[in-house]
Design a protein around this motif. Structure first.
Motif, PDB file in Angstrom:
ATOM      1  N   ILE A   1      -1.804 -10.530   8.465  1.00  0.00           N
ATOM      2  CA  ILE A   1      -0.703  -9.819   7.805  1.00  0.00           C
ATOM      3  C   ILE A   1      -0.820  -9.937   6.289  1.00  0.00           C
ATOM      4  O   ILE A   1      -0.444  -9.016   5.546  1.00  0.00           O
ATOM      5  CB  ILE A   1       0.646 -10.380   8.292  1.00  0.00           C
ATOM      6  N   ALA A   2      -1.355 -11.036   5.804  1.00  0.00           N
ATOM      7  CA  ALA A   2      -1.498 -11.221   4.361  1.00  0.00           C
ATOM      8  C   ALA A   2      -2.416 -10.178   3.749  1.00  0.00           C
ATOM      9  O   ALA A   2      -2.257  -9.806   2.583  1.00  0.00           O
ATOM     10  CB  ALA A   2      -2.026 -12.627   4.060  1.00  0.00           C
ATOM     11  N   PHE A   3      -3.381  -9.691   4.533  1.00  0.00           N
ATOM     12  CA  PHE A   3      -4.319  -8.688   4.025  1.00  0.00           C
ATOM     13  C   PHE A   3      -3.849  -7.262   4.300  1.00  0.00           C
ATOM     14  O   PHE A   3      -4.464  -6.312   3.818  1.00  0.00           O
ATOM     15  CB  PHE A   3      -5.699  -8.885   4.668  1.00  0.00           C
ATOM     16  N   ALA A   4      -2.776  -7.125   5.085  1.00  0.00           N
ATOM     17  CA  ALA A   4      -2.310  -5.785   5.451  1.00  0.00           C
ATOM     18  C   ALA A   4      -1.458  -5.189   4.342  1.00  0.00           C
ATOM     19  O   ALA A   4      -0.623  -5.873   3.744  1.00  0.00           O
ATOM     20  CB  ALA A   4      -1.506  -5.851   6.747  1.00  0.00           C
ATOM     21  N   THR A   5      -1.678  -3.919   4.079  1.00  0.00           N
ATOM     22  CA  THR A   5      -0.888  -3.209   3.067  1.00  0.00           C
ATOM     23  C   THR A   5       0.337  -2.545   3.655  1.00  0.00           C
ATOM     24  O   THR A   5       1.210  -2.091   2.919  1.00  0.00           O
ATOM     25  CB  THR A   5      -1.758  -2.138   2.391  1.00  0.00           C
ATOM     26  N   SER A   6       0.423  -2.464   4.981  1.00  0.00           N
ATOM     27  CA  SER A   6       1.569  -1.874   5.666  1.00  0.00           C
ATOM     28  C   SER A   6       1.657  -2.457   7.064  1.00  0.00           C
ATOM     29  O   SER A   6       0.708  -3.086   7.554  1.00  0.00           O
ATOM     30  CB  SER A   6       1.438  -0.344   5.743  1.00  0.00           C
ATOM     31  N   SER A   7       2.792  -2.246   7.720  1.00  0.00           N
ATOM     32  CA  SER A   7       2.956  -2.775   9.071  1.00  0.00           C
ATOM     33  C   SER A   7       2.001  -2.104  10.043  1.00  0.00           C
ATOM     34  O   SER A   7       1.472  -2.744  10.951  1.00  0.00           O
ATOM     35  CB  SER A   7       4.403  -2.574   9.537  1.00  0.00           C
ATOM     36  N   ALA A   8       1.756  -0.802   9.853  1.00  0.00           N
ATOM     37  CA  ALA A   8       0.825  -0.085  10.725  1.00  0.00           C
ATOM     38  C   ALA A   8      -0.592  -0.636  10.569  1.00  0.00           C
ATOM     39  O   ALA A   8      -1.309  -0.839  11.558  1.00  0.00           O
ATOM     40  CB  ALA A   8       0.846   1.407  10.408  1.00  0.00           C
ATOM     41  N   ALA A   9      -0.986  -0.894   9.321  1.00  0.00           N
ATOM     42  CA  ALA A   9      -2.320  -1.460   9.083  1.00  0.00           C
ATOM     43  C   ALA A   9      -2.431  -2.865   9.667  1.00  0.00           C
ATOM     44  O   ALA A   9      -3.466  -3.234  10.232  1.00  0.00           O
ATOM     45  CB  ALA A   9      -2.610  -1.485   7.586  1.00  0.00           C
ATOM     46  N   GLY A  10      -1.366  -3.647   9.545  1.00  0.00           N
ATOM     47  CA  GLY A  10      -1.376  -4.992  10.095  1.00  0.00           C
ATOM     48  C   GLY A  10      -1.521  -4.997  11.606  1.00  0.00           C
ATOM     49  O   GLY A  10      -2.303  -5.762  12.166  1.00  0.00           O
ATOM     50  N   ASN A  11      -0.756  -4.118  12.290  1.00  0.00           N
ATOM     51  CA  ASN A  11      -0.858  -4.029  13.754  1.00  0.00           C
ATOM     52  C   ASN A  11      -2.245  -3.567  14.184  1.00  0.00           C
ATOM     53  O   ASN A  11      -2.796  -4.051  15.178  1.00  0.00           O
ATOM     54  CB  ASN A  11       0.206  -3.074  14.299  1.00  0.00           C
ATOM     55  N   ALA A  12      -2.812  -2.620  13.440  1.00  0.00           N
ATOM     56  CA  ALA A  12      -4.156  -2.129  13.770  1.00  0.00           C
ATOM     57  C   ALA A  12      -5.194  -3.236  13.611  1.00  0.00           C
ATOM     58  O   ALA A  12      -6.086  -3.405  14.454  1.00  0.00           O
ATOM     59  CB  ALA A  12      -4.505  -0.946  12.879  1.00  0.00           C
ATOM     60  N   MET A  13      -5.076  -4.018  12.532  1.00  0.00           N
ATOM     61  CA  MET A  13      -6.014  -5.121  12.312  1.00  0.00           C
ATOM     62  C   MET A  13      -5.900  -6.171  13.405  1.00  0.00           C
ATOM     63  O   MET A  13      -6.902  -6.703  13.898  1.00  0.00           O
ATOM     64  CB  MET A  13      -5.767  -5.742  10.941  1.00  0.00           C
ATOM     65  N   LEU A  14      -4.661  -6.470  13.821  1.00  0.00           N
ATOM     66  CA  LEU A  14      -4.456  -7.456  14.881  1.00  0.00           C
ATOM     67  C   LEU A  14      -5.073  -6.981  16.195  1.00  0.00           C
ATOM     68  O   LEU A  14      -5.701  -7.760  16.919  1.00  0.00           O
ATOM     69  CB  LEU A  14      -2.961  -7.725  15.058  1.00  0.00           C
ATOM     70  N   ASN A  15      -4.885  -5.704  16.504  1.00  0.00           N
ATOM     71  CA  ASN A  15      -5.463  -5.167  17.742  1.00  0.00           C
ATOM     72  C   ASN A  15      -6.985  -5.221  17.725  1.00  0.00           C
ATOM     73  O   ASN A  15      -7.625  -5.504  18.742  1.00  0.00           O
ATOM     74  CB  ASN A  15      -4.995  -3.725  17.955  1.00  0.00           C
TER      75      ASN A  15
ATOM     76  N   LEU B   1       5.542 -10.928  15.747  1.00  0.00           N
ATOM     77  CA  LEU B   1       6.574 -11.585  14.942  1.00  0.00           C
ATOM     78  C   LEU B   1       6.148 -11.685  13.484  1.00  0.00           C
ATOM     79  O   LEU B   1       6.970 -11.498  12.571  1.00  0.00           O
ATOM     80  CB  LEU B   1       6.867 -12.970  15.509  1.00  0.00           C
ATOM     81  N   SER B   2       4.872 -11.966  13.238  1.00  0.00           N
ATOM     82  CA  SER B   2       4.417 -12.052  11.845  1.00  0.00           C
ATOM     83  C   SER B   2       4.463 -10.686  11.167  1.00  0.00           C
ATOM     84  O   SER B   2       4.695 -10.600   9.951  1.00  0.00           O
ATOM     85  CB  SER B   2       2.985 -12.600  11.808  1.00  0.00           C
ATOM     86  N   SER B   3       4.253  -9.627  11.933  1.00  0.00           N
ATOM     87  CA  SER B   3       4.305  -8.282  11.343  1.00  0.00           C
ATOM     88  C   SER B   3       5.705  -7.912  10.874  1.00  0.00           C
ATOM     89  O   SER B   3       5.869  -6.975  10.079  1.00  0.00           O
ATOM     90  CB  SER B   3       3.806  -7.243  12.352  1.00  0.00           C
ATOM     91  N   MET B   4       6.711  -8.657  11.339  1.00  0.00           N
ATOM     92  CA  MET B   4       8.074  -8.407  10.865  1.00  0.00           C
ATOM     93  C   MET B   4       8.191  -8.685   9.373  1.00  0.00           C
ATOM     94  O   MET B   4       9.062  -8.128   8.694  1.00  0.00           O
ATOM     95  CB  MET B   4       9.084  -9.266  11.647  1.00  0.00           C
ATOM     96  N   ILE B   5       7.315  -9.536   8.855  1.00  0.00           N
ATOM     97  CA  ILE B   5       7.326  -9.796   7.412  1.00  0.00           C
ATOM     98  C   ILE B   5       7.039  -8.512   6.651  1.00  0.00           C
ATOM     99  O   ILE B   5       7.754  -8.142   5.708  1.00  0.00           O
ATOM    100  CB  ILE B   5       6.284 -10.873   7.055  1.00  0.00           C
ATOM    101  N   THR B   6       5.998  -7.814   7.070  1.00  0.00           N
ATOM    102  CA  THR B   6       5.644  -6.548   6.419  1.00  0.00           C
ATOM    103  C   THR B   6       6.700  -5.492   6.667  1.00  0.00           C
ATOM    104  O   THR B   6       7.038  -4.710   5.762  1.00  0.00           O
ATOM    105  CB  THR B   6       4.283  -6.056   6.949  1.00  0.00           C
ATOM    106  N   GLN B   7       7.246  -5.441   7.885  1.00  0.00           N
ATOM    107  CA  GLN B   7       8.272  -4.447   8.209  1.00  0.00           C
ATOM    108  C   GLN B   7       9.517  -4.636   7.352  1.00  0.00           C
ATOM    109  O   GLN B   7      10.120  -3.662   6.875  1.00  0.00           O
ATOM    110  CB  GLN B   7       8.629  -4.529   9.691  1.00  0.00           C
ATOM    111  N   GLU B   8       9.905  -5.899   7.141  1.00  0.00           N
ATOM    112  CA  GLU B   8      11.099  -6.149   6.338  1.00  0.00           C
ATOM    113  C   GLU B   8      10.844  -5.917   4.857  1.00  0.00           C
ATOM    114  O   GLU B   8      11.765  -5.609   4.099  1.00  0.00           O
ATOM    115  CB  GLU B   8      11.601  -7.572   6.603  1.00  0.00           C
ATOM    116  N   LYS B   9       9.581  -6.054   4.426  1.00  0.00           N
ATOM    117  CA  LYS B   9       9.258  -5.674   3.047  1.00  0.00           C
ATOM    118  C   LYS B   9       9.373  -4.169   2.877  1.00  0.00           C
ATOM    119  O   LYS B   9       9.899  -3.675   1.882  1.00  0.00           O
ATOM    120  CB  LYS B   9       7.849  -6.138   2.685  1.00  0.00           C
TER     121      LYS B   9
END
Length: 381
Positions: A284-298, A201-209
């Protein structure tokens, strides 16, 4: 406030528009319960099949056989000596106890002997039988020593021993360890699924950006603070739903006893929900993209759950790993549940509660700081 409510409704629609997301959000915790039941739900009690060969044919050997027959979870069958090898090798009997001629005489002489146990299943079987049999034989041997070699005195003491006027009553205590293990495992899986749900759900922030939806929303009376607040509230509501579904299925459907009040479990898991939301926002704050954010979370969720003992008790891991696990919020959550199951009052685990709140506050502060300095999102907070 109307804007926040509208955003929450919209996030729910977007999140659960795909039925697969709804299944993963609600269904995975239930699957986690089923897995924990499969691991710990089997009965640990089994019947031991024991064969008896009695060559002594005396009152003492007959009473010893009766004693073995009276043991719980032991099924005794008297067999012939010629059948021992066949019965044991075929698995029909777990072990065979043989009383050779001279068994009674050896006890009367104060040197118990002429007893043999045969098994191909090792000490797990023979040790169980030996522990009870040795205790019984030692009691009889003590009578022989008390008689000081006088056969009449021994027989009188032995008769009194067999016809003792006192009685022993036994009671059964409920073994809560299995329920505690199932609860521990189910909650461990739930923590991982909560972290995954919060991250999605938090990654939706990056996706919507990336889709420019976020910037179109900011052109309306909605500002970034309302947008992030709605994401946090939606995240918490979804995880509260996960917690409620899990507790209902554990207590009402699968009848797993939590060994603690349900409200204490609920409040403790709510605290972890705050930690999960804070952690997901910080990542998510440190992620530059949604893909990077999901990878960091995993990269964070799975290893941290593994080290903290969500998949198996952390006590079996090396001491160094256990020390590292103390820096993970899952460890403190599981430790809190373990202490509450052991009978401690909720007020006695205040240190664990403060540590979980500290984790949540730290993650939220990191997220606020990073979002505030991120020029690419135009001062997100």
């Amino acid at each position: 406030m109307k804007d926040v409510i509208w955003l929450i409704k919209n996030l729910f629609k977007v999140t659960f528009k795909d039925k697969k997301k709804l299944f993963f959000t609600v269904g995975l915790p239930i699957i986690g319960i089923l897995v924990s039941i499969l691991i710990y739900g089997g009965s640990n009690t089994s019947t031991l099949h024991v064969g008896i060969v009695n060559h002594d044919h005396s009152m003492i050997s007959s009473n010893t056989v009766k004693f073995i027959k009276g043991l719980d979870h032991v099924q005794v069958k008297e067999i012939k000596a010629a059948d021992v090898e066949d019965k044991v090798s075929s698995g029909q009997l777990d072990c065979v106890v043989t009383f050779d001629k001279g068994y009674t005489q050896s006890i009367q002489n104060g040197h118990p002997d002429h007893v043999n146990i045969v098994s191909i299943k090792g000490a797990t079987v023979t040790g169980f039988v030996k522990s009870y049999l040795n205790q019984y034989i030692d009691n009889i041997n003590d009578l022989s020593l008390a008689g000081k070699g006088d056969q009449e005195t021994f027989h009188r003491l032995y008769t009194d021993y067999q016809q003792a006027p006192f009685k022993m009553t036994t009671g059964t205590l409920n073994d809560t360890s299995k329920n505690n293990d199932m609860t521990y495992q189910a909650i461990g899986f739930l923590l991982m699924f909560m972290l995954i749900a919060a991250g999605n759900l938090s990654s939706m922030i990056t996706q919507e950006k990336e889709g420019r939806t976020y910037f179109r929303l900011l052109s309306t009376p909605i500002d970034s603070k309302k947008y992030v607040l709605s994401n946090i509230i939606t995240n918490l509501l979804i995880m509260i739903g996960q917690i409620i579904v899990t507790l209902i299925f554990m207590t009402k459907v699968f009848h797993i006893q939590l060994s603690m009040p349900v409200w204490e479990m609920f409040v403790t898991l709510i605290l972890f929900a705050l930690v999960a939301v804070g952690l997901s926002l910080a990542v998510i704050a440190f992620a530059t993209s949604s893909a990077a954010g999901n990878a960091m979370l995993n990269l964070i969720v799975t290893p941290s759950c593994l080290l903290s003992g969500c998949f198996f008790p952390s006590g079996i891991m090396p001491e160094t790993v256990q020390k590292i696990a103390h820096f993970l919020p899952q460890t403190w959550l599981l430790d809190t549940i373990d202490k509450l199951q052991q009978g401690q009052h909720f007020s006695q685990v205040y240190l664990n509660i403060f540590i979980l709140l500290a984790f949540a506050c730290a993650f939220f502060l990191i997220a606020v700081y990073k979002f505030g300095r991120n020029n690419n999102v135009n001062n997100f907070i």
